[in-house]
Design a protein around this motif. Structure first.
Motif, PDB file in Angstrom:
ATOM      1  N   ASP A 175      -9.798 -11.290  -1.804  1.00 56.08           N
ATOM      2  CA  ASP A 175      -8.708 -12.209  -1.455  1.00 56.08           C
ATOM      3  C   ASP A 175      -8.180 -11.963  -0.046  1.00 56.08           C
ATOM      4  O   ASP A 175      -7.213 -12.598   0.395  1.00 56.08           O
ATOM      5  N   GLY A 176      -8.819 -11.041   0.693  1.00 60.51           N
ATOM      6  CA  GLY A 176      -8.432 -10.782   2.075  1.00 60.51           C
ATOM      7  C   GLY A 176      -7.197  -9.932   2.243  1.00 60.51           C
ATOM      8  O   GLY A 176      -6.752  -9.704   3.366  1.00 60.51           O
ATOM      9  N   SER A 177      -6.644  -9.419   1.150  1.00 58.44           N
ATOM     10  CA  SER A 177      -5.381  -8.688   1.242  1.00 58.44           C
ATOM     11  C   SER A 177      -5.554  -7.230   1.654  1.00 58.44           C
ATOM     12  O   SER A 177      -4.566  -6.568   1.983  1.00 58.44           O
ATOM     13  N   GLY A 178      -6.765  -6.746   1.611  1.00 59.07           N
ATOM     14  CA  GLY A 178      -6.957  -5.343   1.923  1.00 59.07           C
ATOM     15  C   GLY A 178      -8.366  -5.052   2.398  1.00 59.07           C
ATOM     16  O   GLY A 178      -9.247  -5.922   2.404  1.00 59.07           O
ATOM     17  N   LEU A 179      -8.579  -3.805   2.792  1.00 57.41           N
ATOM     18  CA  LEU A 179      -9.874  -3.347   3.288  1.00 57.41           C
ATOM     19  C   LEU A 179     -10.228  -2.045   2.581  1.00 57.41           C
ATOM     20  O   LEU A 179      -9.431  -1.093   2.574  1.00 57.41           O
ATOM     21  N   PHE A 180     -11.407  -1.997   1.974  1.00 51.30           N
ATOM     22  CA  PHE A 180     -11.897  -0.751   1.391  1.00 51.30           C
ATOM     23  C   PHE A 180     -12.428   0.148   2.504  1.00 51.30           C
ATOM     24  O   PHE A 180     -13.182  -0.298   3.377  1.00 51.30           O
ATOM     25  N   LEU A 210     -12.962   7.152  -1.463  1.00 50.07           N
ATOM     26  CA  LEU A 210     -12.848   5.704  -1.363  1.00 50.07           C
ATOM     27  C   LEU A 210     -11.382   5.341  -1.513  1.00 50.07           C
ATOM     28  O   LEU A 210     -10.702   5.794  -2.435  1.00 50.07           O
ATOM     29  N   MET A 211     -10.882   4.514  -0.586  1.00 51.78           N
ATOM     30  CA  MET A 211      -9.481   4.100  -0.578  1.00 51.78           C
ATOM     31  C   MET A 211      -9.390   2.604  -0.328  1.00 51.78           C
ATOM     32  O   MET A 211     -10.344   1.981   0.161  1.00 51.78           O
ATOM     33  N   LEU A 212      -8.238   2.027  -0.641  1.00 47.13           N
ATOM     34  CA  LEU A 212      -7.956   0.628  -0.341  1.00 47.13           C
ATOM     35  C   LEU A 212      -6.745   0.560   0.574  1.00 47.13           C
ATOM     36  O   LEU A 212      -5.649   1.017   0.215  1.00 47.13           O
ATOM     37  N   HIS A 213      -6.956   0.011   1.772  1.00 44.90           N
ATOM     38  CA  HIS A 213      -5.856  -0.204   2.716  1.00 44.90           C
ATOM     39  C   HIS A 213      -5.273  -1.584   2.485  1.00 44.90           C
ATOM     40  O   HIS A 213      -5.981  -2.598   2.524  1.00 44.90           O
ATOM     41  N   ASP A 214      -3.963  -1.629   2.224  1.00 42.72           N
ATOM     42  CA  ASP A 214      -3.267  -2.892   2.011  1.00 42.72           C
ATOM     43  C   ASP A 214      -2.703  -3.384   3.345  1.00 42.72           C
ATOM     44  O   ASP A 214      -1.919  -2.676   3.992  1.00 42.72           O
ATOM     45  N   PHE A 215      -3.103  -4.597   3.764  1.00 42.90           N
ATOM     46  CA  PHE A 215      -2.675  -5.097   5.070  1.00 42.90           C
ATOM     47  C   PHE A 215      -1.171  -5.348   5.127  1.00 42.90           C
ATOM     48  O   PHE A 215      -0.537  -5.117   6.162  1.00 42.90           O
ATOM     49  N   ALA A 216      -0.581  -5.811   4.054  1.00 46.87           N
ATOM     50  CA  ALA A 216       0.843  -6.161   4.071  1.00 46.87           C
ATOM     51  C   ALA A 216       1.724  -4.928   4.201  1.00 46.87           C
ATOM     52  O   ALA A 216       2.654  -4.891   5.025  1.00 46.87           O
ATOM     53  N   SER A 217       1.439  -3.904   3.406  1.00 46.78           N
ATOM     54  CA  SER A 217       2.298  -2.718   3.404  1.00 46.78           C
ATOM     55  C   SER A 217       1.819  -1.623   4.343  1.00 46.78           C
ATOM     56  O   SER A 217       2.593  -0.744   4.727  1.00 46.78           O
ATOM     57  N   GLY A 218       0.542  -1.662   4.697  1.00 52.58           N
ATOM     58  CA  GLY A 218      -0.032  -0.591   5.491  1.00 52.58           C
ATOM     59  C   GLY A 218      -0.365   0.636   4.676  1.00 52.58           C
ATOM     60  O   GLY A 218      -0.818   1.645   5.225  1.00 52.58           O
ATOM     61  N   ARG A 251      -5.645   5.632  -3.127  1.00 50.37           N
ATOM     62  CA  ARG A 251      -6.796   6.506  -3.331  1.00 50.37           C
ATOM     63  C   ARG A 251      -7.504   6.120  -4.634  1.00 50.37           C
ATOM     64  O   ARG A 251      -6.870   6.003  -5.680  1.00 50.37           O
ATOM     65  N   ILE A 252      -8.820   5.931  -4.558  1.00 52.12           N
ATOM     66  CA  ILE A 252      -9.577   5.457  -5.713  1.00 52.12           C
ATOM     67  C   ILE A 252     -10.410   6.569  -6.342  1.00 52.12           C
ATOM     68  O   ILE A 252     -10.520   6.660  -7.563  1.00 52.12           O
ATOM     69  N   THR A 253     -10.996   7.434  -5.529  1.00 58.92           N
ATOM     70  CA  THR A 253     -11.864   8.495  -6.064  1.00 58.92           C
ATOM     71  C   THR A 253     -11.233   9.878  -5.934  1.00 58.92           C
ATOM     72  O   THR A 253     -11.940  10.885  -5.925  1.00 58.92           O
ATOM     73  N   ALA A 254      -9.905   9.945  -5.863  1.00 60.42           N
ATOM     74  CA  ALA A 254      -9.236  11.238  -5.698  1.00 60.42           C
ATOM     75  C   ALA A 254      -9.500  12.184  -6.858  1.00 60.42           C
ATOM     76  O   ALA A 254      -9.400  13.411  -6.710  1.00 60.42           O
ATOM     77  N   HIS A 255      -9.843  11.619  -8.035  1.00 59.43           N
ATOM     78  CA  HIS A 255     -10.088  12.461  -9.211  1.00 59.43           C
ATOM     79  C   HIS A 255     -11.453  13.140  -9.173  1.00 59.43           C
ATOM     80  O   HIS A 255     -11.760  13.961 -10.047  1.00 59.43           O
ATOM     81  N   ILE A 256     -12.276  12.817  -8.160  1.00 62.17           N
ATOM     82  CA  ILE A 256     -13.602  13.427  -8.031  1.00 62.17           C
ATOM     83  C   ILE A 256     -13.582  14.319  -6.785  1.00 62.17           C
ATOM     84  O   ILE A 256     -13.563  13.809  -5.660  1.00 62.17           O
ATOM     85  N   SER A 283      -8.998  -3.832 -10.440  1.00 63.56           N
ATOM     86  CA  SER A 283      -8.164  -2.821 -11.091  1.00 63.56           C
ATOM     87  C   SER A 283      -8.328  -1.449 -10.461  1.00 63.56           C
ATOM     88  O   SER A 283      -7.482  -0.569 -10.653  1.00 63.56           O
ATOM     89  N   LEU A 284      -9.422  -1.232  -9.726  1.00 64.67           N
ATOM     90  CA  LEU A 284      -9.779   0.041  -9.096  1.00 64.67           C
ATOM     91  C   LEU A 284     -10.070   1.136 -10.120  1.00 64.67           C
ATOM     92  O   LEU A 284     -10.094   2.321  -9.790  1.00 64.67           O
ATOM     93  N   ARG A 285     -10.323   0.726 -11.350  1.00 67.51           N
ATOM     94  CA  ARG A 285     -10.645   1.685 -12.398  1.00 67.51           C
ATOM     95  C   ARG A 285     -12.156   1.897 -12.475  1.00 67.51           C
ATOM     96  O   ARG A 285     -12.940   0.985 -12.228  1.00 67.51           O
ATOM     97  N   GLU A 286     -12.516   3.117 -12.874  1.00 64.02           N
ATOM     98  CA  GLU A 286     -13.930   3.443 -12.980  1.00 64.02           C
ATOM     99  C   GLU A 286     -14.535   2.817 -14.233  1.00 64.02           C
ATOM    100  O   GLU A 286     -13.915   2.804 -15.303  1.00 64.02           O
ATOM    101  N   ARG A 287     -15.738   2.280 -14.073  1.00 60.51           N
ATOM    102  CA  ARG A 287     -16.469   1.700 -15.186  1.00 60.51           C
ATOM    103  C   ARG A 287     -17.550   2.670 -15.656  1.00 60.51           C
ATOM    104  O   ARG A 287     -18.092   3.437 -14.855  1.00 60.51           O
ATOM    105  N   PRO A 288     -17.900   2.627 -16.936  1.00 62.49           N
ATOM    106  CA  PRO A 288     -18.980   3.504 -17.407  1.00 62.49           C
ATOM    107  C   PRO A 288     -20.326   3.090 -16.825  1.00 62.49           C
ATOM    108  O   PRO A 288     -20.597   1.905 -16.624  1.00 62.49           O
TER     109      PRO A 288
END
Length: 672
Positions: A263-268, A280-288, A292-297, A332-337
């Motif tokens: 949707d253009g709202s962020g950058l991985f 792996l992280m997601l940068h949100d353009f609106a908030s800056g 963190r997506i893979t911090a648990h690994i 959702s940024l959740r891990e899939r099996p």
């Protein structure tokens, strides 16, 4: 340059007649000096191990269920592009050049042509070409006086973003330059109408992703192994803006763009700004903000692919030298099996643009790269290629590798990969310590190709150390060899020799150190510091003098290397680099040395090899020298790599194996 002139004028060692007379002739591009004639009996025993052939994934066809892959066919010298039209179907060859072709991309709408990258004779001055798939016509798209990189396609039309950097060709005594990077927009059907979008300062601009509205490009600016930035470039005006770290933000870390949220709202992005490892992280353009997506690994995200519809993310996680596949939902940024995969490391990944099937490559100690496709919907895994294993060899029987660890001089734990010989070899086994390049590389679990001959036929154990400065173990570990700490990594090798001496199955009196690039420097450094503890060393395209290396490496690399090794223009650093360089300590090298070099190497110029050969030989130490006139930073042509390996086996026979009677190889008798 004096050393180069002296050696080039010397006579190469004449082979003892011809293959019919029992010896292997070097081909016309090989300069051979000090290497004894290679018996055809040795060639016949070793050659099976030079013929493993796997497959590399390049890209899916944009519409069809077809893969673009790299492969070296039977009898060929180099890897080329092939089309896999169905799972396990015969491959259709698309390119056929003397130089390897490994990078390419389909025209993104209907795939009627592709653009591929190729350099000449190992010079890494990559040029881009269009290959029309109907006619097989090849057209040059770029300026040969520059090196070029593919960035990304636009979404709305078939135009390609390309970077270009001028060359100075220092290996050919070219002019000095301080190059910048030009960003171009090219229609591959009309390359003469290319449009300049931006002039960017310095080298190191690469990779990136275009937003779905074709308004912005996110691109990497690489400063060093521990610092890189993400910039956004307005594709209408060419204006660059630093995104990460934000301007004025006191953060020194790595940042790499992956792709825009659908949707253009962020950058991985991938970054190590939050801790030791790249996440792996997601940068949100609106908030800056950064999520963190893979911090648990607690390991590095070493490769990421975003599906074309923006719904899925495939992440390769580098877990202690073995690469695992993880998949995340992009919303959702959740891990899939992930369903069970074949054993081994996942070497590359890519989603099909239309079907979202995920292509990936697997290799292990038991076989070279094999390609598969994962269908996430029905959780099935389908093989697409079958690697070639020469008749008479059972790669599945090769023993598993394992991670070994030892304590270094400062109490720090250092690890490496051990490839053990079969149990039928009794007694203490000789050891080859094989050091990776980089120095920010990493020894990882995976197929060893030709080196399996030493393990499975000669009973040699191979240890690949990850000395300090290696990637994969956190950003602090990565910096522990920088600048004035350079020889701390050499001490890690010394402590590895201590560890070997404490192993009941390894023979500390028969250890040889080998390596390529930075690993070549490490083999020379081991020859200087541990001459009494090693049997010999093999230096492949290695640095012999840091000052001459930094002066002569290609300009687009020099500043990046100064961050790692130190700036030779600083008097104190220059003095230190001169003091530790193997060339200036050559009188301490006492054991036989084998030096291998490509004449067109833009990274470590050929003069680095020639000067160490001359100086060590002047001390009366046996030195073998092999130079290929049509190679660069390592040998890419099979005929050259084969000769190098046959000579390597002969060198090991002379330095490491005589005590067990392996000199019988020369007469054709089987090894014990």
């Amino acid at each position: 340059m004096a050393a180069a002139g002296l050696l080039s004028a010397a006579c190469s060692t004449p082979p003892a007649s011809s293959p019919s007379a029992g010896t292997l002739l070097p081909n016309e591009n090989l300069f051979v000096q000090g290497i004894p004639p290679i018996p055809m009996s040795l060639v016949r025993q070793v050659e099976q191990y030079t013929n493993f052939r796997g497959h590399g994934f390049v890209e899916w066809h944009p519409q069809k269920s077809e893969m673009l892959v790299t492969h070296r066919k039977a009898g060929a010298n180099t890897a080329q592009l092939f089309r896999a039209t169905a799972p396990l179907a015969p491959l259709e060859q698309l390119t056929d050049f003397a130089d390897p072709v490994r990078e390419a991309t389909y025209e993104p709408t209907d795939g009627r042509y592709l653009v591929f990258s190729r350099s000449a004779d190992g010079n890494e001055a990559n040029q881009l070409y269009r290959l029309d798939l109907d006619t097989r016509k090849v057209s040059l798209l770029t300026d040969p006086d520059e090196r070029h990189g593919i960035v990304d396609w636009l979404h709305g039309r078939s135009e390609l973003l390309v970077t270009s950097v001028p060359l100075d060709r220092t290996a050919q005594e070219g002019t000095r330059a301080n190059p910048g990077t030009t960003l171009w927009l090219i229609d591959p059907l009309r390359p003469e109408a290319r449009r300049k979008l931006a002039e960017l300062p310095g080298p190191g601009w690469f990779g990136g992703a275009v937003s779905r509205d074709d308004r912005r490009l996110a691109i990497t600016r690489y400063r060093s192994a521990t610092e890189s930035q993400v910039w956004l470039i307005d594709l209408a005006t060419g204006t660059p803006t630093q995104l990460l770290p934000a301007k004025g933000e006191a953060v020194k870390a790595t940042h790499f763009p992956i792709g825009f949220k659908r949707d253009g709202s962020g950058l991985f992005v991938v970054s190590d700004r939050a801790g030791e490892f790249r996440e792996l992280m997601l940068h949100d353009f609106a908030s800056g903000g950064l999520q963190r997506i893979t911090a648990h690994i607690p390991w590095d995200a070493s490769g990421v692919a975003l599906s074309d519809d923006g719904a899925q993310i495939a992440v390769r996680m580098n877990v202690d030298g073995r690469t695992e596949l993880r998949i995340f939902d992009a919303d959702s940024l959740r891990e899939r099996p992930v369903p069970p995969l074949p054993p081994g490391s996942v070497n590359s990944v890519g989603f099909h643009p239309a079907t979202n099937r995920l292509a990936f490559a697997i290799d292990s100690a038991q076989g070279p790269n094999q390609l598969y496709a994962l269908d996430a919907a029905d959780r099935t895994v389908q093989p697409w290629t079958r690697p070639y294993v020469p008749p008479g060899l059972d790669a599945a029987s090769f023993l598993p590798q394992r991670i070994v660890r030892w304590t270094s001089f400062d109490g720090r734990e250092i690890s490496g990969v051990l490839s053990p010989p079969p149990a039928r070899f009794t007694g203490k086994r000789p050891v080859v310590v094989l050091v990776h390049g980089g120095p920010e590389g990493q020894a990882s679990l995976g197929f060893l190709g030709r080196w399996n001959y030493l393990i499975n036929e000669l009973g040699v154990a191979i240890i690949e150390p990850n000395v300090r400065g290696s990637a994969g173990y956190g950003k602090t570990f990565l910096t522990l060899d920088n600048g004035f700490q350079r020889e701390d990594a050499v001490k890690d090798l010394g402590n590895l020799l201590d560890w070997i001496a404490g192993q009941s199955g390894l023979d500390a009196s028969r250890v040889l150190v080998a390596g390529g690039s930075y690993g070549g420097y490490m083999s020379l450094a081991a020859s200087v510091h541990y001459a009494e503890r090693i049997a010999g060393a093999i230096d492949i395209v290695g640095i012999s003098d840091f000052v001459t290396f930094l002066n002569n490496t290609e300009s687009y690399r020099r500043d990046l290397r100064r961050v790692e090794y130190g700036d030779e223009r600083d008097p104190q650093m220059r003095k230190f680099l001169q003091r530790i360089s193997p060339l200036n300590n050559a009188e301490k090298i006492e054991k036989p040395l084998f030096v291998v070099q490509g004449r067109n190497d833009p990274r470590v110029p050929w003069t680095e090899a020639e000067q160490i050969v001359e100086k060590v030989r002047a001390n009366g130490v046996p030195v073998w020298y092999l130079r290929a006139e049509n190679e660069g930073h390592g040998f890419a042509r099979k005929e050259n790599a084969d000769y190098q390996f046959y000579a390597t086996v002969l060198f090991l026979q002379e330095t490491l194996l005589k005590a067990e009677g392996h000199d019988r190889l020369a007469t054709g008798a089987p090894p014990p």
